[in-house]
Design a protein around this motif. Structure first.
Motif: not given
Length: 130
Positions: A69-94
């Motif tokens: 996520i941090q690497d994607s944000r550093n590269q301003s790739d918001h689509i990849k950051a969004l995809d990884y953040a969704k995965k993190l949200y699901v894992e953390a919610s479980e």
């Protein structure tokens, strides 16, 4: 046998390949070690993505996702950051991990704002869990 010996004599094994320098988008010359550095970083990201997909270790998944996520944000790739953040949200919610839920929610909202998806932001904020 004679052909193999001929080929061996023709090929000079002691020569190392020399790479010509390349010019990047800014017009600066990029040296050959930077070419390989990019390849190493890309391979490391692929390994981390593989860990996220295949590992059963929660801490390893979370650490890999946070780095990606941090690497994607550093590269301003918001689509990849969004995809990884969704995965993190699901894992953390479980696992009911509040810190990572908050982090992933912030990244999701930031990424959606950067790609101008206001309808998705309203939908995400309408979720009772958030």
């Amino acid at each position: 046998m004679k052909a193999v010996a001929l080929i061996r004599n023709m090929i000079k094994e002691k020569l190392k390949p020399e790479y010509k320098s390349r010019v990047d988008e800014a017009g600066e010359i990029v040296s050959p070690p930077e070419f390989s550095q990019r390849g190493i970083v890309a391979a490391a990201k692929n390994i981390l993505a593989g860990i996220v997909d295949n590992s059963k270790n929660y801490q390893m998944k979370i650490a890999s996702l946070r780095y990606l996520i941090q690497d994607s944000r550093n590269q301003s790739d918001h689509i990849k950051a969004l995809d990884y953040a969704k995965k993190l949200y699901v894992e953390a919610s479980e696992k009911y991990d509040d810190d990572n839920i908050i982090l992933s929610s912030q990244v999701i909202l930031n990424s959606l704002a950067n790609v101008k998806q206001t309808a998705k932001i309203k939908e995400f904020l309408g979720n009772k869990v958030v």
